[in-house]
Design a protein around this motif. Structure first.
Motif, PDB file in Angstrom:
ATOM      1  N   TYR A 264       0.981  -1.199  -0.017  1.00 42.46           N
ATOM      2  CA  TYR A 264      -0.055  -0.036   0.187  1.00 42.46           C
ATOM      3  C   TYR A 264       1.124   1.061   0.084  1.00 42.46           C
ATOM      4  N   ASP A 265       2.011   1.292   0.784  1.00 40.67           N
ATOM      5  CA  ASP A 265       2.998   2.353   0.772  1.00 40.67           C
ATOM      6  C   ASP A 265       3.626   2.564  -0.545  1.00 40.67           C
ATOM      7  N   LEU A 266       3.958   1.416  -1.382  1.00 43.98           N
ATOM      8  CA  LEU A 266       4.424   1.621  -2.657  1.00 43.98           C
ATOM      9  C   LEU A 266       3.445   2.148  -3.611  1.00 43.98           C
ATOM     10  N   LEU A 267       2.202   1.752  -3.394  1.00 36.22           N
ATOM     11  CA  LEU A 267       1.180   2.265  -4.452  1.00 36.22           C
ATOM     12  C   LEU A 267       1.021   3.644  -4.047  1.00 36.22           C
ATOM     13  N   PHE A 268       0.854   4.305  -3.024  1.00 33.07           N
ATOM     14  CA  PHE A 268       0.956   5.707  -2.705  1.00 33.07           C
ATOM     15  C   PHE A 268       2.310   6.194  -3.435  1.00 33.07           C
ATOM     16  N   THR A 269       3.351   5.858  -3.220  1.00 32.65           N
ATOM     17  CA  THR A 269       4.622   6.404  -3.589  1.00 32.65           C
ATOM     18  C   THR A 269       4.674   6.574  -4.975  1.00 32.65           C
ATOM     19  N   ALA A 270       4.517   5.185  -5.626  1.00 34.88           N
ATOM     20  CA  ALA A 270       4.300   5.150  -7.096  1.00 34.88           C
ATOM     21  C   ALA A 270       3.604   6.159  -7.807  1.00 34.88           C
ATOM     22  N   SER A 271       2.205   6.142  -7.368  1.00 37.77           N
ATOM     23  CA  SER A 271       1.339   7.004  -8.001  1.00 37.77           C
ATOM     24  C   SER A 271       1.553   8.525  -7.826  1.00 37.77           C
ATOM     25  N   ALA A 272       2.076   8.888  -6.529  1.00 34.49           N
ATOM     26  CA  ALA A 272       2.484  10.312  -6.464  1.00 34.49           C
ATOM     27  C   ALA A 272       3.594  10.790  -7.185  1.00 34.49           C
ATOM     28  N   GLU A 273       4.706   9.830  -7.372  1.00 35.71           N
ATOM     29  CA  GLU A 273       6.015  10.099  -8.338  1.00 35.71           C
ATOM     30  C   GLU A 273       5.405  10.190  -9.794  1.00 35.71           C
ATOM     31  N   THR A 274       4.599   9.404 -10.053  1.00 33.10           N
ATOM     32  CA  THR A 274       4.154   9.314 -11.561  1.00 33.10           C
ATOM     33  C   THR A 274       3.623  10.708 -11.776  1.00 33.10           C
ATOM     34  N   MET A 275       2.372  11.048 -11.071  1.00 34.41           N
ATOM     35  CA  MET A 275       1.863  12.476 -11.138  1.00 34.41           C
ATOM     36  C   MET A 275       2.853  13.634 -11.161  1.00 34.41           C
ATOM     37  N   LEU A 276       3.832  13.670 -10.311  1.00 35.12           N
ATOM     38  CA  LEU A 276       4.530  14.836 -10.126  1.00 35.12           C
ATOM     39  C   LEU A 276       5.645  14.844 -11.094  1.00 35.12           C
ATOM     40  N   THR A 277       5.894  13.534 -11.768  1.00 40.49           N
ATOM     41  CA  THR A 277       7.042  13.522 -12.645  1.00 40.49           C
ATOM     42  C   THR A 277       6.488  13.903 -14.153  1.00 40.49           C
ATOM     43  N   ILE A 278       5.298  13.606 -14.267  1.00 37.74           N
ATOM     44  CA  ILE A 278       4.726  14.007 -15.588  1.00 37.74           C
ATOM     45  C   ILE A 278       4.299  15.156 -15.563  1.00 37.74           C
ATOM     46  N   ALA A 279       3.731  15.707 -14.379  1.00 34.43           N
ATOM     47  CA  ALA A 279       3.190  17.221 -14.392  1.00 34.43           C
ATOM     48  C   ALA A 279       4.463  18.215 -14.552  1.00 34.43           C
ATOM     49  N   ALA A 280       5.654  17.861 -14.056  1.00 31.27           N
ATOM     50  CA  ALA A 280       6.862  18.603 -14.123  1.00 31.27           C
ATOM     51  C   ALA A 280       7.542  18.544 -15.460  1.00 31.27           C
ATOM     52  N   ASP A 281       7.076  17.598 -16.165  1.00 31.28           N
ATOM     53  CA  ASP A 281       7.600  17.776 -17.709  1.00 31.28           C
ATOM     54  C   ASP A 281       7.142  18.733 -18.562  1.00 31.28           C
ATOM     55  N   PRO A 282       8.107  19.499 -19.113  1.00 30.44           N
ATOM     56  CA  PRO A 282       7.801  20.821 -19.755  1.00 30.44           C
ATOM     57  C   PRO A 282       6.450  20.299 -21.113  1.00 30.44           C
ATOM     58  N   ARG A 283       6.733  19.186 -21.641  1.00 28.77           N
ATOM     59  CA  ARG A 283       5.872  18.660 -22.828  1.00 28.77           C
ATOM     60  C   ARG A 283       4.390  18.592 -22.200  1.00 28.77           C
ATOM     61  N   HIS A 284       4.419  18.513 -21.130  1.00 29.55           N
ATOM     62  CA  HIS A 284       2.957  18.129 -20.474  1.00 29.55           C
ATOM     63  C   HIS A 284       2.536  19.642 -19.802  1.00 29.55           C
ATOM     64  N   LEU A 285       2.784  19.831 -18.531  1.00 30.43           N
ATOM     65  CA  LEU A 285       2.515  20.884 -17.727  1.00 30.43           C
ATOM     66  C   LEU A 285       3.609  22.081 -17.307  1.00 30.43           C
ATOM     67  N   GLY A 286       4.565  21.234 -17.067  1.00 33.76           N
ATOM     68  CA  GLY A 286       5.694  21.993 -16.655  1.00 33.76           C
ATOM     69  C   GLY A 286       5.669  22.741 -15.462  1.00 33.76           C
ATOM     70  N   ALA A 287       5.181  22.062 -14.244  1.00 27.83           N
ATOM     71  CA  ALA A 287       4.761  22.785 -13.095  1.00 27.83           C
ATOM     72  C   ALA A 287       4.627  21.572 -11.893  1.00 27.83           C
ATOM     73  N   ARG A 288       5.074  22.401 -10.743  1.00 25.70           N
ATOM     74  CA  ARG A 288       4.923  21.432  -9.550  1.00 25.70           C
ATOM     75  C   ARG A 288       3.381  21.579  -9.158  1.00 25.70           C
ATOM     76  N   ILE A 289       2.832  20.405  -8.916  1.00 23.79           N
ATOM     77  CA  ILE A 289       1.355  20.388  -8.624  1.00 23.79           C
ATOM     78  C   ILE A 289       1.143  19.871  -7.270  1.00 23.79           C
ATOM     79  N   GLY A 290      -0.071  19.978  -6.672  1.00 25.53           N
ATOM     80  CA  GLY A 290      -0.264  19.464  -5.433  1.00 25.53           C
ATOM     81  C   GLY A 290      -1.386  18.196  -5.331  1.00 25.53           C
ATOM     82  N   ILE A 291      -1.311  17.208  -4.501  1.00 24.78           N
ATOM     83  CA  ILE A 291      -2.067  16.093  -4.701  1.00 24.78           C
ATOM     84  C   ILE A 291      -2.500  15.748  -3.256  1.00 24.78           C
ATOM     85  N   THR A 292      -3.963  15.300  -3.235  1.00 25.65           N
ATOM     86  CA  THR A 292      -4.226  14.814  -2.023  1.00 25.65           C
ATOM     87  C   THR A 292      -4.859  13.222  -2.429  1.00 25.65           C
TER      88      THR A 292
END
Length: 401
Positions: A118-146
């Motif tokens: 369950y901890d890996l699920l939390f970590t991997a899903s959050a890393e996925t969102m933060l990584t893709i959102a930070a990519d300039p090809r997509h959003l290029g920003a640091r987002i917030g997640i609950t």
């Protein structure tokens, strides 16, 4: 709101002792504690207080709640308190709902490795969102997640998945401005799915190599490195389920949605329909079907019902609600001040009133005349009150512990 005619507590009180005896040695201490808490919730076993109306002398008994996070009756107050704390943090931007689900094969091994996977699920899903959102090809920003963990399907089967609520935008990587998402679009789900799969499989292999995973019964052979690698191999080729729903109508809709998800348990009392000496019937929803046909009922043997409910008991101390990115506690206040500045918003109510004493809670109104109720007696766990309630017996079902 009227009390449901049938509760999980009724099932536990009527059949829990027999089930525990039949499953002796196969039930964890945490599961036994949850059963005990639910059985005792809002009963004399936990104590309570007696309240009397100042105007008409109407007297009621209020028993304490167990406050266990798995108890269907104790989540309302906890959810409202959590939502009140979040309300001031909402931003006037679109919010998206993103769901990350583990494949059933990994869900199977998660049952005996809850804390780790369950901890890996939390970590991997959050890393996925933060990584893709930070990519300039997509959003290029640091987002917030609950993120909120759910481990069940509608029929209480083991179905681990994470619900995320994500604002439609984020801070530029240099912190100089707010970058908004495209209208009605958060991040590409296929890209999210591929990265989530890679991260989760990598983390699972690392956890196995570190000896953090346990296997039993038909899965005992997975202890061997080669066997576990062969188990993971097919999962590298399948598409993993990541789902992004359309944005909410506004901040109030986000709050309403969150209130249904943050403190939910495996089954609510309002879904229970019937109980007899052998089985339990309850409402279920088939998410694969659209329209009214998705709502139906199912019946389980009482023992299977109890087993499924307890299979979703989380490890002690495990946090099922987590925040990432802009919402991490380490720099949350400073970051949100910057965000509100870029969005031309006034400081939040929480920031303006920080350091002040909270107000006293409103007094409970008399159910008979609407007058003010005052506490005239408190009694300890296992004791009975000296005062008697006004006839007929009225028990106020609120969290008073």
């Amino acid at each position: 709101m009227a009390r449901p005619s049938l509760e999980v507590a009724d099932i536990f009180r009527g059949h829990g002792a027999v089930w525990r005896d039949a499953n002796r040695g196969r039930v964890s201490l945490d599961q036994l504690k949850v059963m005990s808490a639910i059985e005792s919730c809002r009963k004399a076993a936990l104590g309570g207080h007696v309240a009397r109306c100042e105007d008409c002398a109407h007297t009621v008994i209020a028993y304490n709640s167990c406050r266990n996070r798995h108890c269907p009756k104790c989540q309302g107050v906890a959810a409202r308190a959590w939502m009140a704390a979040r309300e001031a943090e909402l931003l006037p931007v679109p919010y998206f709902h993103v769901v990350f689900t583990l494949p059933s094969a990994i869900g199977d091994i998660a049952y005996h490795n809850k804390a780790v996977i369950y901890d890996l699920l939390f970590t991997a899903s959050a890393e996925t969102m933060l990584t893709i959102a930070a990519d300039p090809r997509h959003l290029g920003a640091r987002i917030g997640i609950t993120s909120v963990l759910h481990t069940w399907g509608s029929a209480m089967t083991h179905h681990p998945h994470v619900h995320m609520i994500v604002p439609g935008g984020g801070l530029a990587r240099d912190g100089s401005r707010w970058i908004s998402c495209k209208p009605n679009f958060c991040l590409p789900v296929r890209v999210l799915s591929k990265l989530f799969r890679r991260l989760m499989l990598t983390k699972l292999a690392a956890a196995h190599a570190a000896g953090k995973l346990q296997f039993f019964g038909a899965r005992a052979h997975l202890t061997a490195v080669k066997a576990f690698a062969a188990f993971l191999a097919p999962l590298r080729k399948t598409r993993w389920f990541v789902y992004a729903k359309r944005p909410f109508a506004g901040p109030k809709a986000v709050l309403a949605y969150l209130s249904r998800y943050t403190h939910r348990v495996a089954i609510s009392n309002r879904r229970l329909i019937a109980l007899n000496e052998r089985s339990v019937t309850f409402k279920v929803k088939d998410y694969r079907i659209e329209g009214p046909g998705r709502y139906t009922t199912t019946t389980l043997d009482i023992g299977e019902f109890i087993r499924r409910f307890l299979s979703h008991v989380l490890p002690k101390g495990f946090h099922r609600i987590r925040h990432y990115g802009l919402f991490t506690s380490a720099n949350r206040t400073k970051t949100m001040e910057a965000v509100r500045k870029f969005l031309h918003l006034a400081p939040s109510a929480a920031e303006q009133t920080s350091g002040t004493d909270p107000g006293q809670p409103l007094a409970l109104s008399c159910p008979h005349c609407g007058g003010r109720m005052v506490i005239i007696e408190t009694f300890e766990a296992g004791c009975h009150p000296r005062h008697r309630p006004t006839t007929p017996l009225v028990v106020i079902r609120i969290d008073t512990s």
